[in-house]
Design a protein around this motif. Structure first.
Motif, mmCIF file in Angstrom:
data_model
loop_
_atom_site.group_PDB
_atom_site.id
_atom_site.type_symbol
_atom_site.label_atom_id
_atom_site.label_comp_id
_atom_site.label_asym_id
_atom_site.label_seq_id
_atom_site.Cartn_x
_atom_site.Cartn_y
_atom_site.Cartn_z
ATOM 1 N N SER A 98 0.827 -1.213 0.000
ATOM 2 C CA SER A 98 0.000 0.000 0.000
ATOM 3 C C SER A 98 0.860 1.260 0.000
ATOM 4 N N ALA A 99 2.080 1.152 0.519
ATOM 5 C CA ALA A 99 2.940 2.325 0.675
ATOM 6 C C ALA A 99 3.824 2.596 -0.544
ATOM 7 N N TYR A 100 4.164 1.548 -1.302
ATOM 8 C CA TYR A 100 5.138 1.697 -2.384
ATOM 9 C C TYR A 100 4.619 1.111 -3.694
ATOM 10 N N ASP A 101 4.970 1.767 -4.788
ATOM 11 C CA ASP A 101 4.625 1.253 -6.109
ATOM 12 C C ASP A 101 5.446 0.016 -6.466
ATOM 13 N N TYR A 102 6.623 -0.115 -5.889
ATOM 14 C CA TYR A 102 7.513 -1.245 -6.156
ATOM 15 C C TYR A 102 7.879 -1.895 -4.815
ATOM 16 N N ALA A 147 8.261 1.732 6.351
ATOM 17 C CA ALA A 147 6.992 2.069 5.697
ATOM 18 C C ALA A 147 5.880 2.178 6.730
ATOM 19 N N VAL A 148 4.947 3.076 6.434
ATOM 20 C CA VAL A 148 3.710 3.217 7.205
ATOM 21 C C VAL A 148 2.570 3.204 6.201
ATOM 22 N N HIS A 149 1.517 2.468 6.530
ATOM 23 C CA HIS A 149 0.339 2.420 5.650
ATOM 24 C C HIS A 149 -0.162 3.850 5.426
ATOM 25 N N PRO A 150 -0.474 4.221 4.172
ATOM 26 C CA PRO A 150 -0.934 5.589 3.889
ATOM 27 C C PRO A 150 -2.135 6.031 4.723
ATOM 28 N N GLY A 151 -3.005 5.108 5.098
ATOM 29 C CA GLY A 151 -4.152 5.462 5.936
ATOM 30 C C GLY A 151 -3.758 5.884 7.346
ATOM 31 N N TRP A 152 -2.510 5.681 7.699
ATOM 32 C CA TRP A 152 -2.020 6.026 9.038
ATOM 33 C C TRP A 152 -0.926 7.088 9.008
ATOM 34 N N HIS A 153 -0.778 7.773 7.869
ATOM 35 C CA HIS A 153 0.199 8.860 7.789
ATOM 36 C C HIS A 153 -0.235 10.029 8.678
ATOM 37 N N ASN A 154 0.715 10.843 9.024
ATOM 38 C CA ASN A 154 0.490 12.079 9.788
ATOM 39 C C ASN A 154 0.034 11.837 11.218
ATOM 40 N N HIS A 155 0.442 10.715 11.793
ATOM 41 C CA HIS A 155 0.175 10.432 13.205
ATOM 42 C C HIS A 155 1.471 10.201 13.975
ATOM 43 N N GLY A 156 2.613 10.510 13.354
ATOM 44 C CA GLY A 156 3.902 10.358 14.018
ATOM 45 C C GLY A 156 4.452 8.936 14.031
ATOM 46 N N LEU A 157 3.811 8.028 13.285
ATOM 47 C CA LEU A 157 4.247 6.632 13.321
ATOM 48 C C LEU A 157 5.571 6.419 12.597
ATOM 49 N N GLY A 158 5.770 7.089 11.472
ATOM 50 C CA GLY A 158 7.044 6.983 10.766
ATOM 51 C C GLY A 158 8.189 7.495 11.622
ATOM 52 N N ARG A 159 7.962 8.606 12.301
ATOM 53 C CA ARG A 159 8.992 9.162 13.185
ATOM 54 C C ARG A 159 9.266 8.206 14.349
ATOM 55 N N ALA A 160 8.212 7.605 14.891
ATOM 56 C CA ALA A 160 8.398 6.651 15.994
ATOM 57 C C ALA A 160 9.186 5.428 15.532
ATOM 58 N N LEU A 161 8.890 4.929 14.339
ATOM 59 C CA LEU A 161 9.635 3.790 13.800
ATOM 60 C C LEU A 161 11.099 4.158 13.573
ATOM 61 N N LEU A 162 11.335 5.323 12.998
ATOM 62 C CA LEU A 162 12.712 5.757 12.753
ATOM 63 C C LEU A 162 13.472 5.922 14.066
#
Length: 163
Positions: free
Chosen positions: A29-33, A78-93
């Motif tokens: 869901s996050a990447y075309d490839y 990667a974070v599912h697009p439906g969950w963007h803008n909740h700080g999850l990518g930053r938390a994973l990083l």
């Protein structure tokens, strides 16, 4: 996948073999490839640092970290697009950086598409700096796209809360 509820409880835990299907769904869901199921299985089998982000009871993100002498490499985040803008990518990083430091890395590297401006912004705001470019690294609709190579020096002053 629905938008995140305002009161969800995010959890980051090690990836398990039974998580691979859900991880691949997020990846697709996050990447075309996207990576294949077998790549994720191989990462687990090889002992890479494989972690998942849960929100309530479902996997909504992941990262894969490879360790080497004195350094680590974020292979996938990667974070599912439906969950963007909740700080999850930053938390994973942030978790990836913590794991790298705990396991003895002095530096963390990653590649990112220059066209992925939200990811570039996340990495830059987390202390990564561009150190190079890999020509024709990623597949794209028009052939190939370069990758920015970025590095985070864990010996520099860490963001509050990590040291």
């Amino acid at each position: 996948m629905t938008a995140a509820p305002a009161d969800f409880l995010p959890v980051i835990r090690p990836m398990r073999p039974r998580d691979v299907g859900a991880v691949h769904e997020v990846e697709s869901s996050a990447y075309d490839y996207p990576w294949t199921l077998n790549i994720f299985r191989d990462c687990l089998r090889m002992g890479y640092e494989c972690w998942v982000q849960l929100a309530t009871d479902r996997i909504v993100g992941h990262f894969i970290l490879a360790m080497g002498p004195g350094e680590a490499h974020v292979l996938n985040l990667a974070v599912h697009p439906g969950w963007h803008n909740h700080g999850l990518g930053r938390a994973l990083l942030e978790r990836a950086l913590e794991r790298a430091e705990r396991l003895g890395a002095e530096s963390v590297f990653l590649e990112v598409r220059p066209s992925n401006s939200p990811a570039v912004h996340l990495y830059m705001s987390s202390g990564f700096r561009r150190v190079g470019r890999r020509r024709d690294y990623y597949p794209s609709e028009c052939g190939r796209e370069d990758a920015l190579v970025m590095r985070h020096d864990l010996r520099e002053v860490a963001p509050a809360g990590r040291r």
